[in-house]
Design a protein around this motif. Structure first.
Motif, PDB file in Angstrom:
ATOM      1  N   LYS A 123      18.954  13.560 -12.099  1.00  8.66           N
ATOM      2  CA  LYS A 123      19.344  13.302 -13.473  1.00  8.66           C
ATOM      3  C   LYS A 123      19.178  11.828 -13.819  1.00  8.66           C
ATOM      4  N   ALA A 124      18.931  11.585 -15.112  1.00  7.00           N
ATOM      5  CA  ALA A 124      18.847  10.214 -15.579  1.00  7.00           C
ATOM      6  C   ALA A 124      20.213   9.560 -15.452  1.00  7.00           C
ATOM      7  N   SER A 125      20.178   8.282 -15.129  1.00 10.76           N
ATOM      8  CA  SER A 125      21.416   7.526 -15.013  1.00 10.76           C
ATOM      9  C   SER A 125      21.166   6.116 -15.508  1.00 10.76           C
ATOM     10  N   GLY A 126      22.237   5.391 -15.786  1.00 10.52           N
ATOM     11  CA  GLY A 126      22.067   4.016 -16.248  1.00 10.52           C
ATOM     12  C   GLY A 126      21.410   3.184 -15.161  1.00 10.52           C
ATOM     13  N   GLY A 127      20.685   2.152 -15.548  1.00  9.99           N
ATOM     14  CA  GLY A 127      20.062   1.292 -14.564  1.00  9.99           C
ATOM     15  C   GLY A 127      18.919   0.515 -15.160  1.00  9.99           C
ATOM     16  N   ARG A 128      18.309  -0.297 -14.322  1.00 10.39           N
ATOM     17  CA  ARG A 128      17.229  -1.170 -14.749  1.00 10.39           C
ATOM     18  C   ARG A 128      16.013  -0.359 -15.172  1.00 10.39           C
ATOM     19  N   ALA A 129      15.229  -0.933 -16.101  1.00  9.36           N
ATOM     20  CA  ALA A 129      14.035  -0.260 -16.617  1.00  9.36           C
ATOM     21  C   ALA A 129      12.827  -0.509 -15.723  1.00  9.36           C
TER      22      ALA A 129
ATOM     23  N   PRO B  86       0.816  -1.217   0.000  1.00  3.60           N
ATOM     24  CA  PRO B  86       0.000   0.000   0.000  1.00  3.60           C
ATOM     25  C   PRO B  86       0.849   1.267   0.000  1.00  3.60           C
ATOM     26  N   GLY B  87       0.516   2.174  -0.917  1.00  4.44           N
ATOM     27  CA  GLY B  87       1.245   3.430  -0.998  1.00  4.44           C
ATOM     28  C   GLY B  87       2.542   3.344  -1.770  1.00  4.44           C
ATOM     29  N   GLN B  88       2.780   2.201  -2.443  1.00  5.24           N
ATOM     30  CA  GLN B  88       3.987   2.054  -3.244  1.00  5.24           C
ATOM     31  C   GLN B  88       3.621   1.821  -4.705  1.00  5.24           C
ATOM     32  N   SER B  89       4.574   2.135  -5.590  1.00  5.60           N
ATOM     33  CA  SER B  89       4.311   1.983  -7.020  1.00  5.60           C
ATOM     34  C   SER B  89       5.512   1.352  -7.706  1.00  5.60           C
ATOM     35  N   LEU B  90       5.226   0.622  -8.783  1.00  5.28           N
ATOM     36  CA  LEU B  90       6.264   0.015  -9.619  1.00  5.28           C
ATOM     37  C   LEU B  90       6.117   0.574 -11.017  1.00  5.28           C
ATOM     38  N   ILE B  91       7.238   1.033 -11.579  1.00  6.49           N
ATOM     39  CA  ILE B  91       7.207   1.597 -12.914  1.00  6.49           C
ATOM     40  C   ILE B  91       8.093   0.772 -13.833  1.00  6.49           C
ATOM     41  N   THR B  92       7.646   0.581 -15.070  1.00  5.97           N
ATOM     42  CA  THR B  92       8.458  -0.059 -16.101  1.00  5.97           C
ATOM     43  C   THR B  92       8.515   0.881 -17.291  1.00  5.97           C
ATOM     44  N   SER B  93       9.724   1.062 -17.827  1.00  5.16           N
ATOM     45  CA  SER B  93       9.892   2.044 -18.900  1.00  5.16           C
ATOM     46  C   SER B  93      10.020   1.412 -20.277  1.00  5.16           C
ATOM     47  N   VAL B  94      10.176   0.087 -20.346  1.00  2.81           N
ATOM     48  CA  VAL B  94      10.186  -0.639 -21.620  1.00  2.81           C
ATOM     49  C   VAL B  94       9.409  -1.936 -21.427  1.00  2.81           C
ATOM     50  N   ASP B  95       9.101  -2.632 -22.530  1.00  5.52           N
ATOM     51  CA  ASP B  95       8.410  -3.917 -22.422  1.00  5.52           C
ATOM     52  C   ASP B  95       9.318  -4.930 -21.742  1.00  5.52           C
ATOM     53  N   LEU B  96       8.847  -5.496 -20.627  1.00  3.69           N
ATOM     54  CA  LEU B  96       9.655  -6.446 -19.865  1.00  3.69           C
ATOM     55  C   LEU B  96       8.865  -7.724 -19.604  1.00  3.69           C
ATOM     56  N   PRO B  97       9.436  -8.886 -19.910  1.00  4.63           N
ATOM     57  CA  PRO B  97       8.793 -10.158 -19.531  1.00  4.63           C
ATOM     58  C   PRO B  97       9.033 -10.411 -18.044  1.00  4.63           C
TER      59      PRO B  97
ATOM     60  N   ILE C 215       4.116  14.433 -15.252  1.00  4.44           N
ATOM     61  CA  ILE C 215       5.042  15.457 -14.753  1.00  4.44           C
ATOM     62  C   ILE C 215       5.521  15.105 -13.345  1.00  4.44           C
ATOM     63  N   ARG C 216       4.580  14.676 -12.505  1.00  2.00           N
ATOM     64  CA  ARG C 216       4.949  14.309 -11.129  1.00  2.00           C
ATOM     65  C   ARG C 216       5.887  13.100 -11.114  1.00  2.00           C
ATOM     66  N   LEU C 217       5.651  12.139 -11.994  1.00  2.00           N
ATOM     67  CA  LEU C 217       6.542  10.976 -12.073  1.00  2.00           C
ATOM     68  C   LEU C 217       7.945  11.395 -12.511  1.00  2.00           C
ATOM     69  N   LEU C 218       8.011  12.268 -13.511  1.00  2.00           N
ATOM     70  CA  LEU C 218       9.309  12.725 -14.000  1.00  2.00           C
ATOM     71  C   LEU C 218      10.070  13.524 -12.950  1.00  2.00           C
ATOM     72  N   ASN C 219       9.343  14.220 -12.081  1.00  2.00           N
ATOM     73  CA  ASN C 219       9.977  15.032 -11.047  1.00  2.00           C
ATOM     74  C   ASN C 219      10.257  14.252  -9.773  1.00  2.00           C
ATOM     75  N   GLY C 220       9.700  13.055  -9.663  1.00  2.00           N
ATOM     76  CA  GLY C 220       9.859  12.272  -8.447  1.00  2.00           C
ATOM     77  C   GLY C 220      10.951  11.224  -8.557  1.00  2.00           C
ATOM     78  N   GLN C 221      10.877  10.240  -7.673  1.00  2.00           N
ATOM     79  CA  GLN C 221      11.912   9.207  -7.611  1.00  2.00           C
ATOM     80  C   GLN C 221      11.908   8.293  -8.834  1.00  2.00           C
ATOM     81  N   HIS C 222      10.769   8.228  -9.540  1.00  2.00           N
ATOM     82  CA  HIS C 222      10.715   7.435 -10.769  1.00  2.00           C
ATOM     83  C   HIS C 222      11.336   8.176 -11.956  1.00  2.00           C
ATOM     84  N   GLY C 223      11.637   9.457 -11.780  1.00  2.00           N
ATOM     85  CA  GLY C 223      12.103  10.276 -12.890  1.00  2.00           C
ATOM     86  C   GLY C 223      13.297   9.718 -13.648  1.00  2.00           C
ATOM     87  N   PRO C 224      14.379   9.301 -12.955  1.00  2.00           N
ATOM     88  CA  PRO C 224      15.532   8.766 -13.698  1.00  2.00           C
ATOM     89  C   PRO C 224      15.187   7.557 -14.556  1.00  2.00           C
TER      90      PRO C 224
END
Length: 299
Positions: A125-131, A74-85, A171-180
Motif C-alpha cells: 500500500k501507498a504510504s507517506g514518504g519521500r518522492a 548495476p541492476g538498481q533503479s532510482l525513481i522520482t515521482s515529482v519534480d525534484l532539484p 504496471i511492474r513498477l506499481l506492483n514492485g518495491q517502487h509501487g508505494p
C-alpha cells in the motif's frame, strides 16, 4: 536467481553499449527513453529530476537530495515521482568499463489510470514518504526494459509496440518495491497528491512573488502542515525548492538564450542581482558568468 538477474543485466548492458558507442547522452526514437554513457566519473551537477525511473546498467551513480544520498549501481533503479532539484553525478566509470544508464520518463495519467482501476491488483500500500526511492531491479522489469531498448532496432514495429511495453513497465513498477512511491502521487486526497499539485503549479509560476500562506492555501493546508508535508515529500523546505527552481531556470536561459546574469535574475523572479549571484554561486560552485563559460568550454 541472482545469476539469472546478472545475465539479464548483462544483456541490457550489451544493448545499451551498442547504441551509446561513445561518451554522451543519447535521445532515442522512443520519446520517453534516454540512454547515457560516461567514460569517466563526473563532477556533481545540479539538475531537476521529473517523474521517471533511472537505471544504472554498468558503473555507479549518486544522487543527493538535500542532505540525503542515493547510490545506485548495476541492476538498481532510482525513481522520482515529482519534480525534484537534485545533484547528480557518476561515481564509477572508465574507458574500459564506462558508466551505462537508462532513463525512462513516466506518464502520470497512465499511473493514475492503472492505480485506480478496480481490476488492478497492487502490491504494498501507498504510504507517506519521500518522492524518491532506490531498489533492486527484478528480472521481469529488466527483461521489459531490454525489450524496449531492443525495439529501437525495429523502426517499423516500434510505434505500435513501444506504448505497450511502457504500460507493462509501469504496471511492474506499481506492483514492485517502487509501487508505494508512485501510488503516493495519485492517492486521492492524500497529502502527497496535494503537495504534488502545488509542485506542478510552481514549475510554471516560480517567477511570481509567492508567500507561504498562498502556497499552503493551494494545498488546502495550514502553513505549518504544508511545510511539514512539503519537506517530507521533497526533502527540503518550500523556500529551498523555489530557490532551486529559479536558479536552474536562470542557468538554462543564460545558456540557451544568451541572457546576462542580471536579466536572467529578473526573468526568474529575483529583485536583487547580488542575492542572485550569491545563491547561484552557492548552488553551482561558481558565479553565473564563470559557470556558463565553464559549461561552454566543456562542450
Amino acid at each position: 536467481m541472482l545469476t539469472h538477474t546478472r545475465a539479464n543485466n548483462a544483456a541490457l548492458a550489451s544493448l545499451v553499449a551498442d547504441i551509446a558507442a561513445a561518451d554522451g547522452d543519447y535521445p532515442t526514437a522512443i520519446p520517453a527513453l534516454m540512454i547515457y554513457r560516461r567514460n569517466a566519473v563526473t563532477a556533481p551537477m545540479p539538475c531537476i529530476y521529473g517523474l521517471g525511473v533511472g537505471l544504472t546498467v554498468q558503473g555507479g551513480k549518486r544522487v543527493t537530495l538535500g542532505n540525503e544520498i542515493f547510490d545506485y549501481g548495476p541492476g538498481q533503479s532510482l525513481i522520482t515521482s515529482v519534480d525534484l532539484p537534485v545533484v547528480s553525478y557518476v561515481t564509477q566509470a572508465s574507458v574500459a568499463e564506462p558508466y551505462l544508464g537508462v532513463r525512462l520518463e513516466l506518464d502520470a495519467r497512465l499511473i493514475s489510470q492503472l492505480a485506480t482501476d478496480p481490476d488492478f491488483v497492487a502490491g504494498a500500500k501507498a504510504s507517506g514518504g519521500r518522492a524518491v526511492s532506490v531498489v533492486e531491479l527484478d528480472d521481469g522489469l529488466l527483461e521489459a526494459v531490454s525489450r524496449l531498448v531492443a525495439l529501437l532496432g525495429e523502426p517499423t514495429l516500434m510505434p505500435s509496440i513501444y506504448p505497450l511495453i511502457l504500460q507493462e513497465i509501469t504496471i511492474r513498477l506499481l506492483n514492485g518495491q517502487h509501487g508505494p512511491t508512485l501510488r503516493n502521487l495519485v492517492a486521492q486526497g492524500s497529502p502527497s497528491q496535494q503537495i504534488a499539485r502545488v509542485l506542478s503549479w510552481l514549475k510554471v509560476n516560480f517567477a511570481q512573488d509567492l508567500s507561504m500562506e498562498a502556497l499552503a492555501a493551494k494545498a488546502c493546508m495550514s502553513p505549518s502542515t504544508f511545510r511539514q508535508h512539503f519537506r517530507a515529500l521533497t526533502g527540503m523546505s518550500p523556500l529551498q525548492y523555489l530557490k532551486s527552481l529559479r536558479l536552474q531556470e536562470a542557468r538554462q536561459v543564460m545558456m540557451n538564450e544568451g541572457l546576462d546574469a542580471g536579466s536572467a535574475a529578473v526573468r526568474v523572479g529575483y529583485e536583487s542581482a547580488s542575492q542572485f549571484s550569491r545563491e547561484y554561486t552557492r548552488l553551482f560552485g561558481a558565479p553565473p558568468l564563470r559557470d556558463i563559460k565553464r559549461i561552454r568550454e566543456a562542450g
